[in-house]
Design a protein around this motif. Structure first.
Motif, mmCIF file in Angstrom:
data_model
loop_
_atom_site.group_PDB
_atom_site.id
_atom_site.type_symbol
_atom_site.label_atom_id
_atom_site.label_comp_id
_atom_site.label_asym_id
_atom_site.label_seq_id
_atom_site.Cartn_x
_atom_site.Cartn_y
_atom_site.Cartn_z
ATOM 1 N N VAL A 247 0.757 -1.167 -0.017
ATOM 2 C CA VAL A 247 0.021 0.196 0.008
ATOM 3 C C VAL A 247 0.860 1.265 -0.048
ATOM 4 O O VAL A 247 1.287 1.606 1.082
ATOM 5 C CB VAL A 247 -0.893 -0.141 1.196
ATOM 6 N N PRO A 248 1.064 1.918 -1.124
ATOM 7 C CA PRO A 248 1.919 3.003 -1.277
ATOM 8 C C PRO A 248 1.352 4.396 -0.575
ATOM 9 O O PRO A 248 0.085 4.440 -0.372
ATOM 10 C CB PRO A 248 2.211 3.445 -2.714
ATOM 11 N N GLU A 249 2.232 5.374 -0.361
ATOM 12 C CA GLU A 249 2.016 6.394 0.292
ATOM 13 C C GLU A 249 0.820 7.274 -0.644
ATOM 14 O O GLU A 249 0.015 7.826 -0.196
ATOM 15 C CB GLU A 249 2.763 7.496 0.664
ATOM 16 N N GLU A 250 1.282 7.307 -2.004
ATOM 17 C CA GLU A 250 0.323 8.015 -3.032
ATOM 18 C C GLU A 250 -0.353 6.909 -3.809
ATOM 19 O O GLU A 250 0.284 5.928 -4.075
ATOM 20 C CB GLU A 250 1.300 8.866 -3.761
ATOM 21 N N PHE A 251 -1.481 6.992 -4.312
ATOM 22 C CA PHE A 251 -2.194 6.046 -5.097
ATOM 23 C C PHE A 251 -1.359 5.622 -6.101
ATOM 24 O O PHE A 251 -0.767 6.547 -6.893
ATOM 25 C CB PHE A 251 -3.540 6.727 -5.316
ATOM 26 N N GLU B 131 -18.768 -0.522 -9.679
ATOM 27 C CA GLU B 131 -18.967 -0.180 -11.140
ATOM 28 C C GLU B 131 -18.699 1.402 -11.452
ATOM 29 O O GLU B 131 -18.784 1.713 -12.774
ATOM 30 C CB GLU B 131 -20.271 -0.551 -11.578
ATOM 31 N N THR B 132 -18.274 1.891 -10.354
ATOM 32 C CA THR B 132 -17.823 3.412 -10.419
ATOM 33 C C THR B 132 -16.245 3.570 -10.851
ATOM 34 O O THR B 132 -15.518 2.998 -10.275
ATOM 35 C CB THR B 132 -18.190 4.217 -9.307
ATOM 36 N N PRO B 133 -15.974 4.422 -12.178
ATOM 37 C CA PRO B 133 -14.686 4.713 -12.231
ATOM 38 C C PRO B 133 -13.840 5.188 -11.126
ATOM 39 O O PRO B 133 -14.467 6.031 -10.447
ATOM 40 C CB PRO B 133 -14.956 5.784 -13.582
ATOM 41 N N ILE B 134 -12.687 4.582 -10.878
ATOM 42 C CA ILE B 134 -11.953 4.956 -9.958
ATOM 43 C C ILE B 134 -11.646 6.537 -9.712
ATOM 44 O O ILE B 134 -11.722 7.086 -8.598
ATOM 45 C CB ILE B 134 -10.564 4.118 -9.896
ATOM 46 N N THR B 135 -11.626 6.953 -10.840
ATOM 47 C CA THR B 135 -11.364 8.584 -10.965
ATOM 48 C C THR B 135 -12.339 9.260 -10.120
ATOM 49 O O THR B 135 -12.145 10.373 -9.700
ATOM 50 C CB THR B 135 -11.130 9.298 -12.177
ATOM 51 N N LYS C 258 -10.675 5.445 -2.753
ATOM 52 C CA LYS C 258 -9.596 4.973 -3.335
ATOM 53 C C LYS C 258 -8.552 4.227 -2.603
ATOM 54 O O LYS C 258 -7.742 3.241 -2.768
ATOM 55 C CB LYS C 258 -8.848 6.157 -3.853
ATOM 56 N N GLN C 259 -8.346 4.689 -1.363
ATOM 57 C CA GLN C 259 -7.431 3.999 -0.296
ATOM 58 C C GLN C 259 -8.018 2.712 0.003
ATOM 59 O O GLN C 259 -7.300 1.641 0.121
ATOM 60 C CB GLN C 259 -7.261 4.691 0.968
ATOM 61 N N PRO D 89 -0.739 -12.242 0.738
ATOM 62 C CA PRO D 89 0.872 -12.330 0.759
ATOM 63 C C PRO D 89 1.226 -12.303 2.273
ATOM 64 O O PRO D 89 0.726 -11.853 3.138
ATOM 65 C CB PRO D 89 1.503 -10.922 0.178
ATOM 66 N N PRO D 90 2.460 -12.792 2.292
ATOM 67 C CA PRO D 90 3.135 -13.056 3.983
ATOM 68 C C PRO D 90 3.701 -12.022 4.241
ATOM 69 O O PRO D 90 3.755 -11.583 5.555
ATOM 70 C CB PRO D 90 4.144 -14.447 3.766
ATOM 71 N N LEU D 91 4.213 -11.044 3.316
ATOM 72 C CA LEU D 91 4.671 -9.489 3.767
ATOM 73 C C LEU D 91 3.645 -8.529 3.349
ATOM 74 O O LEU D 91 3.667 -8.504 2.106
ATOM 75 C CB LEU D 91 6.173 -9.681 3.224
ATOM 76 N N LEU D 92 3.527 -7.813 4.262
ATOM 77 C CA LEU D 92 2.632 -6.529 3.739
ATOM 78 C C LEU D 92 3.424 -5.283 4.065
ATOM 79 O O LEU D 92 3.975 -5.046 5.170
ATOM 80 C CB LEU D 92 1.345 -6.308 4.803
ATOM 81 N N ILE D 93 3.868 -4.278 2.940
ATOM 82 C CA ILE D 93 4.472 -3.133 3.139
ATOM 83 C C ILE D 93 3.412 -2.070 3.218
ATOM 84 O O ILE D 93 2.590 -1.986 2.049
ATOM 85 C CB ILE D 93 5.253 -2.953 2.117
ATOM 86 N N LEU D 94 2.958 -1.374 4.260
ATOM 87 C CA LEU D 94 2.140 -0.534 4.283
ATOM 88 C C LEU D 94 2.672 0.962 4.706
ATOM 89 O O LEU D 94 3.085 1.122 5.567
ATOM 90 C CB LEU D 94 1.212 -0.916 5.514
ATOM 91 N N ASP D 95 2.414 2.035 3.825
ATOM 92 C CA ASP D 95 2.895 3.211 4.010
ATOM 93 C C ASP D 95 1.882 4.251 4.243
ATOM 94 O O ASP D 95 1.031 4.490 3.092
ATOM 95 C CB ASP D 95 3.620 3.708 2.587
ATOM 96 N N GLU D 96 1.763 4.621 5.420
ATOM 97 C CA GLU D 96 0.560 5.373 5.895
ATOM 98 C C GLU D 96 -0.848 4.841 5.306
ATOM 99 O O GLU D 96 -1.713 5.461 4.651
ATOM 100 C CB GLU D 96 0.721 6.894 5.227
ATOM 101 N N PRO D 97 -1.355 3.606 5.570
ATOM 102 C CA PRO D 97 -2.304 2.871 4.937
ATOM 103 C C PRO D 97 -3.409 3.436 5.631
ATOM 104 O O PRO D 97 -4.756 3.124 5.187
ATOM 105 C CB PRO D 97 -2.193 1.505 5.554
ATOM 106 N N LEU D 98 -3.529 4.204 6.786
ATOM 107 C CA LEU D 98 -4.918 4.839 7.394
ATOM 108 C C LEU D 98 -5.125 6.069 6.831
ATOM 109 O O LEU D 98 -6.197 6.495 7.206
ATOM 110 C CB LEU D 98 -4.436 4.853 8.950
#
Length: 244
Positions: free
Chosen positions: A75-79, A121-125, A132-133, A145-154
């Motif tokens: 989960v990146p900091e920016e979408f 069914e709504t466009p993500i934009t 979006k988060q 996955p066994p490893l989660l990399i979460l950058d500011e996920p909340l």
């Protein structure tokens, strides 16, 4: 599970991450904390292969190649979404790229958990930041996955979804998974993290459990107080408050 040795990330002449080393064990939530621009996001991007780096990153003792990336949920900091697609189409795309079979049941459970069925069914934009988060989080969890990399996920999540994500993290590590978690919310990090590394100006300046960090910072206070002392910001705050 994850081992990092002498990791360095540069952007031109700027050193964003300066020879850091750390280990993340199975069944552990590892917190990466630091001020803005400290090198947290660059470290996480290096783990998932989004930026070039020097040093060594190993997952289950092996270099992270294309196959190993299927063992990571990010989960990146920016979408990083294909915003012309709907969430349903995006999940189908992720499933095809990761070659996940029989994904519909997993999608249905996660969609229900995060309450986005009405937006499938709504466009993500056209979706709100919070929705979006949720789409980003679901796409990271699809392949379990066994490893989660979460950058500011909340970021952007409502209270209910934040609680659900925290419970998912707790269940994940209880089953033997691992999480690398970056956040500016110290109260969340204090409750979730088994071990924490504090990074400042690209270097790890302290590492350990909350109790070990208290000993390093010479305080019995909260993680917020520990963090501000270790990063030298407590003195700045005291000075600011004196003149207000």
């Amino acid at each position: 599970m994850l081992t990092i040795n002498d990791l360095t990330v540069k952007y031109g002449d700027k050193i964003a991450v300066d020879s850091i080393s750390l280990k993340v064990r199975e069944g552990e939530v590892f917190g990466l904390l630091g001020p803005n621009g400290a090198g947290k996001t660059s470290t996480l991007k290096a783990i998932v292969g989004l930026v070039p780096y020097q040093g060594e990153i190993r997952l289950f003792g092996k270099p992270i190649d294309v196959k190993a990336k299927n063992l990571i949920g990010y989960v990146p900091e920016e979408f990083m979404l294909l915003e012309s697609l709907t969430p349903k189409e995006f999940f189908e795309f992720i499933a095809s790229v990761r070659r996940i079979e029989n994904v519909n049941d997993r999608v249905e459970k996660l969609v229900k958990a995060f309450g986005i069925k009405q937006y499938l069914e709504t466009p993500i934009t056209a979706l709100s930041m919070g929705t979006k988060q949720k789409v980003t989080i679901i796409s990271a969890l699809l392949h379990d996955p066994p490893l989660l990399i979460l950058d500011e996920p909340l970021n952007g999540l409502d209270a209910k979804s934040s609680k659900i994500l925290k419970e998912i993290i707790a269940k994940h590590v209880k089953r033997g998974g691992a999480v690398v978690f970056s956040t500016h919310i110290m109260e969340i990090a204090e409750k979730l993290c088994d071990e924490i590394a504090v990074i400042n100006h690209g270097k790890i300046i302290a590492k350990g459990s909350i109790e070990e960090l208290r000993e390093i910072a010479l305080t019995d206070g909260s993680l917020e107080e520990i963090f501000l002392k270790l990063t030298g910001q407590m003195e700045e705050i005291d000075e600011i408050l004196r003149v207000l």
